[in-house]
Scaffold this motif. Structure first.
Motif, short mmCIF file in Angstrom:
data_model
loop_
_atom_site.label_atom_id
_atom_site.label_comp_id
_atom_site.label_asym_id
_atom_site.label_seq_id
_atom_site.Cartn_x
_atom_site.Cartn_y
_atom_site.Cartn_z
N LYS A 24 0.81 -1.18 0.00
CA LYS A 24 -0.25 -0.13 0.01
C LYS A 24 0.83 1.16 0.02
O LYS A 24 2.03 1.34 0.79
N LEU A 25 0.45 2.11 -0.78
CA LEU A 25 1.13 3.44 -0.88
C LEU A 25 0.34 4.54 -0.32
O LEU A 25 -0.94 4.92 -0.62
N VAL A 26 0.45 4.77 1.13
CA VAL A 26 -0.50 5.72 1.82
C VAL A 26 0.11 7.07 1.72
O VAL A 26 1.06 7.67 2.06
N MET A 27 -1.04 7.78 1.18
CA MET A 27 -0.76 9.43 0.83
C MET A 27 -1.63 10.21 1.54
O MET A 27 -2.81 10.01 1.80
N ALA A 28 -0.94 11.13 2.47
CA ALA A 28 -1.96 12.05 3.08
C ALA A 28 -1.87 13.35 2.17
O ALA A 28 -1.10 13.72 1.62
N THR A 29 -3.36 13.77 2.31
CA THR A 29 -3.63 14.91 1.64
C THR A 29 -4.45 15.81 2.54
O THR A 29 -5.05 15.39 3.38
N ASN A 30 -4.88 17.26 1.63
CA ASN A 30 -6.11 17.65 2.33
C ASN A 30 -6.98 18.18 1.31
O ASN A 30 -6.59 19.00 0.30
N ALA A 31 -8.02 17.43 1.08
CA ALA A 31 -8.79 17.48 -0.26
C ALA A 31 -9.90 18.55 -0.04
O ALA A 31 -10.96 18.40 -0.36
N THR A 32 -9.37 19.72 0.16
CA THR A 32 -10.01 21.00 0.02
C THR A 32 -9.39 21.90 -0.98
O THR A 32 -9.40 23.23 -0.60
N PHE A 33 -8.64 21.35 -1.98
CA PHE A 33 -7.62 22.29 -2.63
C PHE A 33 -7.66 22.03 -4.30
O PHE A 33 -6.94 21.41 -4.61
#
Ligand code: GLN
Length: 248
Positions: free
Chosen positions: A32-41
Motif C-alpha cells: 500500500k502507498l499511503v498518501m496524506a492530503t488535504n482534499a479542499t484544494f
C-alpha cells in the motif's frame, strides 16, 4: 513422543500464522502507498461525491500503478501532513505542497511536478487593487500552515493574519467581510472565485513556488522510486495530460 512432536509442530505453525497476520495487520502493509492530503484544494485534490479527485490524486495513482502498489488516500488537515509523514503514519504527503527550506528540515522532497503561485483574492469593490496596496492595516485570511500563512505573517505581522482550517473557510470570511483579502494558491483561488460571486484575483501575484511530494527523511528507497516514476510520467506526457484535464 509422536504426539508431543505433533503438538509442537502445530504450536509452531500456529505461532507462524499469528506472526504473519500481525505483520499484515498494521496500519500500512508493504503493497500500500499511503498518501496524506488535504482534499479542499481544487483542482489538485478535492472530494467529488464519495471519490477523491484532482491532479495530485491522478498523479499519485499513476505513481502507485508504476510501483505496483495500491494507493490509499488519507484526507487530513494540511498542517498535520508533515508530522504524519515524519512519524511514518503516511508514506508520502501530496497536497499541492510547496518546497520550502524550513520543511526540508523535517521531510525530504521529490523532484517538483508543478509550479504554484500565491495569489490574492479580494472583493470586486476592494480598495486593494494590487499586491502593493496590502499593508498590516488589512485583515488577511489564509489557510493555516500554508505558505500563504507563513509568508504573509512574515510580511505583515501576526496581528494582520487570520488563519482558517480550509481555504474555503477563508474565502467565506472574505465574502462576509470578516477579512479584506485571502492569500492562497492560484488554482484553488480560481475555483473559489468561480464558486462565489463578487470576488476577483489580483493581476499581480504574491509569490511563486514549486510543488513536490514529501517522504520521511532518509526514505531514499521510496523517494528514488517516486522520482523515477515522476520522470517517466513527465517524459511520456502523462502529467501534462492530467493537468490539461483540470486546468484549461
Ligand atoms: N502550496 C501551499 C503550501 O504548500 C498550500 C498547499 C495547500 O493548501 N494544500 O503551503
Amino acid at each position: 513422543m509422536k504426539k508431543l512432536a505433533k503438538i509442537l509442530t502445530m504450536a509452531l505453525v500456529g505461532a507462524f500464522v499469528v506472526s504473519v497476520f500481525t505483520a499484515c495487520g498494521g496500519s500500512k502493509s508493504e503493497d500500500k502507498l499511503v498518501m496524506a492530503t488535504n482534499a479542499t484544494f481544487p483542482p489538485y485534490e478535492y472530494v467529488d461525491g464519495d471519490a477523491y479527485k484532482g491532479i495530485d490524486v491522478e498523479v499519485a495513482q499513476a505513481i502507485a500503478d508504476k510501483l505496483g502498489m495500491e494507493l490509499d488516500i488519507r484526507d487530513v488537515e494540511f498542517g498535520s501532513i508533515i508530522a504524519g509523514v515524519q512519524s511514518g503514519k503516511f508514506d508520502m504527503g501530496m497536497a499541492g505542497m510547496t518546497v520550502t527550506d524550513e520543511r526540508k528540515q523535517s521531510v525530504d522532497f521529490s523532484d517538483t511536478y508543478a509550479i504554484g503561485i500565491q495569489s490574492v483574492i479580494v472583493r470586486e469593490d476592494s480598495e486593494i487593487q494590487s499586491v502593493d496596496d496590502i499593508s498590516s492595516a488589512n485583515k488577511i485570511g489564509v489557510q493555516q500552515d500554508t505558505t500563504g500563512d507563513i509568508y504573509s505573517t512574515d510580511d505583515y505581522g501576526e496581528d494582520s493574519v487570520t488563519r482558517f482550517k480550509a481555504g474555503t473557510d477563508a474565502v467565506q470570511a472574505l465574502v462576509s467581510g470578516k477579512v479584506d483579502c485571502v492569500i492562497i494558491d492560484n488554482e484553488p483561488a480560481k475555483s473559489y472565485v468561480a464558486a462565489n460571486g463578487g470576488l476577483k484575483i489580483l493581476d499581480t501575484s504574491y509569490a511563486e513556488e514549486e510543488y513536490a511530494i514529501c517522504v520521511k527523511k532518509g526514505n531514499d528507497e521510496l523517494l528514488g522510486k517516486i522520482n523515477d516514476a515522476l520522470k517517466e510520467l513527465k517524459e511520456d506526457g502523462t502529467i501534462d495530460t492530467i493537468v490539461a484535464k483540470y486546468i484549461k
